[in-house]
Write a protein that holds these residues in place. Sequence first.
Motif, PDB file in Angstrom:
ATOM      1  N   GLY A  59       0.448  -1.127   0.322  1.00 49.17           N
ATOM      2  CA  GLY A  59      -0.298   0.118  -0.214  1.00 49.17           C
ATOM      3  C   GLY A  59       0.892   0.955  -0.262  1.00 49.17           C
ATOM      4  O   GLY A  59      -0.362   2.216   0.075  1.00 49.17           O
ATOM      5  N   LEU A  60       2.440   1.220  -0.878  1.00 49.62           N
ATOM      6  CA  LEU A  60       2.730   2.426  -0.596  1.00 49.62           C
ATOM      7  C   LEU A  60       3.576   2.318  -1.725  1.00 49.62           C
ATOM      8  O   LEU A  60       3.689   1.403  -2.520  1.00 49.62           O
ATOM      9  N   LEU A  83       1.467   7.248   1.323  1.00 51.03           N
ATOM     10  CA  LEU A  83       0.262   6.142   1.362  1.00 51.03           C
ATOM     11  C   LEU A  83      -0.920   6.323   0.081  1.00 51.03           C
ATOM     12  O   LEU A  83      -1.067   7.162   0.075  1.00 51.03           O
ATOM     13  N   LEU A  84      -0.730   4.940  -0.494  1.00 53.81           N
ATOM     14  CA  LEU A  84      -1.906   4.707  -1.481  1.00 53.81           C
ATOM     15  C   LEU A  84      -3.410   5.040  -0.338  1.00 53.81           C
ATOM     16  O   LEU A  84      -3.608   4.156   0.038  1.00 53.81           O
ATOM     17  N   GLY A  85      -3.996   6.124  -1.286  1.00 61.06           N
ATOM     18  CA  GLY A  85      -5.318   6.358  -0.560  1.00 61.06           C
ATOM     19  C   GLY A  85      -5.305   7.365   0.277  1.00 61.06           C
ATOM     20  O   GLY A  85      -5.890   7.802   1.472  1.00 61.06           O
ATOM     21  N   ALA A  86      -4.297   7.681   0.908  1.00 62.54           N
ATOM     22  CA  ALA A  86      -3.825   8.802   2.679  1.00 62.54           C
ATOM     23  C   ALA A  86      -3.393   9.686   1.625  1.00 62.54           C
ATOM     24  O   ALA A  86      -2.069   9.825   1.982  1.00 62.54           O
ATOM     25  N   ILE A 125      -7.226  12.384   8.970  1.00 61.98           N
ATOM     26  CA  ILE A 125      -5.786  11.952   8.952  1.00 61.98           C
ATOM     27  C   ILE A 125      -6.071  10.329   9.494  1.00 61.98           C
ATOM     28  O   ILE A 125      -5.607   9.157   8.801  1.00 61.98           O
ATOM     29  N   THR A 126      -6.237  10.345  10.469  1.00 67.76           N
ATOM     30  CA  THR A 126      -6.501   8.635  11.354  1.00 67.76           C
ATOM     31  C   THR A 126      -8.171   8.182  10.370  1.00 67.76           C
ATOM     32  O   THR A 126      -8.056   7.436  10.186  1.00 67.76           O
ATOM     33  N   GLU A 127      -8.877   9.213   9.692  1.00 64.44           N
ATOM     34  CA  GLU A 127      -9.616   8.063   8.652  1.00 64.44           C
ATOM     35  C   GLU A 127      -8.993   7.978   7.609  1.00 64.44           C
ATOM     36  O   GLU A 127      -9.357   6.183   6.871  1.00 64.44           O
ATOM     37  N   GLN A 128      -8.286   8.386   7.463  1.00 62.74           N
ATOM     38  CA  GLN A 128      -7.657   7.577   6.303  1.00 62.74           C
ATOM     39  C   GLN A 128      -6.479   6.756   6.790  1.00 62.74           C
ATOM     40  O   GLN A 128      -6.317   5.873   5.406  1.00 62.74           O
ATOM     41  N   LEU A 129      -6.248   7.387   7.730  1.00 59.49           N
ATOM     42  CA  LEU A 129      -4.918   5.686   7.891  1.00 59.49           C
ATOM     43  C   LEU A 129      -5.371   4.742   8.300  1.00 59.49           C
ATOM     44  O   LEU A 129      -5.255   3.298   7.977  1.00 59.49           O
ATOM     45  N   GLU A 130      -6.653   4.796   8.569  1.00 58.70           N
ATOM     46  CA  GLU A 130      -7.950   3.197   9.225  1.00 58.70           C
ATOM     47  C   GLU A 130      -8.342   3.348   8.030  1.00 58.70           C
ATOM     48  O   GLU A 130      -8.346   1.326   7.502  1.00 58.70           O
ATOM     49  N   ALA A 131      -8.948   3.620   6.767  1.00 56.14           N
ATOM     50  CA  ALA A 131      -9.075   3.135   5.705  1.00 56.14           C
ATOM     51  C   ALA A 131      -7.237   2.198   4.954  1.00 56.14           C
ATOM     52  O   ALA A 131      -7.614   1.389   4.372  1.00 56.14           O
ATOM     53  N   TRP A 132      -6.785   3.112   5.144  1.00 59.33           N
ATOM     54  CA  TRP A 132      -5.149   2.954   5.009  1.00 59.33           C
ATOM     55  C   TRP A 132      -4.638   1.055   5.105  1.00 59.33           C
ATOM     56  O   TRP A 132      -4.849   0.099   4.609  1.00 59.33           O
ATOM     57  N   ARG A 133      -5.091   0.582   6.592  1.00 53.14           N
ATOM     58  CA  ARG A 133      -4.564  -0.394   6.973  1.00 53.14           C
ATOM     59  C   ARG A 133      -5.945  -1.299   6.854  1.00 53.14           C
ATOM     60  O   ARG A 133      -5.141  -2.767   6.910  1.00 53.14           O
ATOM     61  N   ALA A 134      -6.679  -0.917   6.828  1.00 56.85           N
ATOM     62  CA  ALA A 134      -7.830  -1.913   6.300  1.00 56.85           C
ATOM     63  C   ALA A 134      -7.541  -2.365   4.728  1.00 56.85           C
ATOM     64  O   ALA A 134      -8.241  -4.172   4.884  1.00 56.85           O
TER      65      ALA A 134
END
Length: 806
Positions: A59-60, A83-86, A125-134
């Motif tokens: 995802g990078l 980060l892709l999508g973030a 930032i939190t929303e983007q990281l959570e979506a990226w992690r998922a």
Amino acid sequence: MVTDRQENETIWRSLRYRLALDRRWQIATGALLILIVGALLAMGPFVRSVAASRAAARGLELRIGSVRPGWFAVHLGDTHVQLLGAPAVSVRLDSIEVRITPWLSLRSVSVRDGVIDLHGPPQVITEQLEAWRAKYAPARLKSDSAADAPARLRLDATGLALSWAGLDATDSVQVVSGIHFERSSERQRAGFESAKLQSSWGSLSASSAAAELDTGPRGVALRSASIGQVVGQIAMPADTDVSKSAVASAPMPIATAGAASNAASASANDAATALDRTEPTLLERWLAPIATETWAGRRIELARLRKLASAVLVDGAQLDVARVQLEIARGDSVLNVGPAPFRLRRDGDLLNASLTPPAGKDGAKLEITGRLPLDEAPIGVSFEGGPISLHTLGVREGDFGLLGVDRSELSLATRIELSPEGALGISASGRLSRLSLQHAALAPEPLHDMDLAWGGQIHLDLQRRKLAIEEGVLGLERVRVQLGGAIEASADDLRVAVSVQVPTTPCQDLLEAAPRALLPQLEGLRLGGTFSLDARVELDTAAPKDTRVDWDFDNRCKVIETPESVDPKRFREPFQHFVTDAEGRATELATGPKTEHWVPLSDISPNMETALIVCEDSRFFSHNGFDNKAIRDSILDNVRAGHFVRGASTLTMQLAKNLYLGREKTLSRKLQEAAFTLLLEERLSKEDILELYLNVVEFGPGVYGIRNAASHYFSSHPGELSLAQALYLGSVLPSPKANHFQEDGALRAGWAEHLQYLMRIAHKIRRISDDELEAGLGEQIVFGQAHPNSDSDFLFGTPLYELNDG
């Protein structure tokens, strides 16, 4: 026997062989060099391709600037990671060293210098990281083999910085510098040298941080951490003079007529529409948190905080801060609290926090503790302990005007609890003894050795947006003020019901409770009797006209002993009156009976009495110096408008201010004004008060007393003043430096209409007859011109009896 010819041929054959062998070796060596150079040239694209492919699977998006081979190592320079999508998170790394084993597996990664860039508020930032992690976590776990799993790969980074733009509504950039990180199969560590976060409310800085990390359910989690120092700076907005702007923008009748009946209808109309203005009123600013914020949003924020704490803190995790320092700034004033140690610890599903200032001289302590359950249990904060000095808390001499901080004693017993349903309960009590304070709004000199106490309960229902105060008590020595009431928000409106009560209290107790510097001119004054107060205000911003104010002030105070220096009997003889001249310079005038500019009340036109009654004090002859109805109506109009639009000063209060006090706006002056008002009312008749008032009050820039005023404006004696002229003089008393005449001397049209308005009030309250009203409405006053009066008892502005005496 070998001949010489045969020997020579053998030598030549050997030489040719060697030359041929050398040429083959050179060709092979050249070919090898060509292969090596080709491999080196192909390494950069190869490394970039492999690295980009593996990064994309995680995802990078990876961009490598330079590639330099080493001994079982590869050096990468100017590397960018996205980060892709973030898009809110990006990383730039100056130098990366990747070490490999002879079997071409990863051994370690070392990062030197770089910047981590964050853009946007925490929620984004939190929303983007959570979506990226998922999205990419399963792929990362699948691609990690046992040979190079992240837990076994050694990773270290030094010299990193974090830059965060857009943390809040300001344009400031937050910076963390000196970030370092180390991970091996044995341990994980991280830390930073310094950090600073800037916001509209202030700033937060930290230094010398180190942490031991662990692997939690959502990745890296905190096991233990320490920070050398944390300094918080909170910027409070400075005061604004609301009353000045309100008076400047108020309609003419309100700005100039101070009595309760002068402009009652006009002020009510103005107050009823005041809440429709685009600029927030003072009331709306005070109550904005209740009126605009709801529990739903706050509950979501708390849920995020609990979720974050559960993820980043393992059970037993502990954070220790050696020094916490808080600085609260308001204008040029700063209040310091600390330093004090802080500890945060997770015990199961509960976060416990404590801030413990040093113990006082006798070992007493004040502890601040808090608990945040990670489930839906109530949140709690408590302040317990004392007495300790303000100096022990870290307050410095002079902070916010506080003096003698090492002598003061503070005790607190306060508990705050927030339920999952949004019910905030505060049970507070405390005492601050031997307090000394210097503040320009209180008194010119410092106030020493005050003893303050408070207590009560506050209930704030954040879901229903309702605030209630129960059993509220404020105490100064033996004087107690009881507070109560409720505020409830409904849509965009507020319903307010507030009560203030002072139980029956000896008047002398009030005098003795005040520090000497607060009442410097009352030294030696003694009071008898009692007073009490019961005041209530009920307001609904949806129907401001229905606002209700109850004001029951039972004043039975009597002056039983008076210092010679303030005894009103001295005003029966000539005295010195301290004033400011037309240029604003302090000076003094000789006045009093038998002085050059003194005019007895009997020689002043009765129209001036009418003007004062209409313009300044409609119930002058019926009150005892304090007009309860005027006070009630003033509170009513000010509450309706949400800012100051009118006062409730009586003629006696104005006279007390003119005779005894300066022009400074302090609590000291207002309290002494009340005492001197009581004194004047007891020792003088109403006629004496009127005569004194008219002879000392300011009617214009440097124009003091009725004789000077009549001469300055109308070239007349006070006994010759017509109704319109007298009303003009009465109308300028609130703003004596204003000019309402045109260049040709004629009165401006707007002010002429205002005088006619005042005449109708005078007629309505039966101060003038129908004929006097008709004559007044037809009069046109001109600056510098006397009113023609064929029946005058004056000749060239001098009473006939004075001429006869001459």
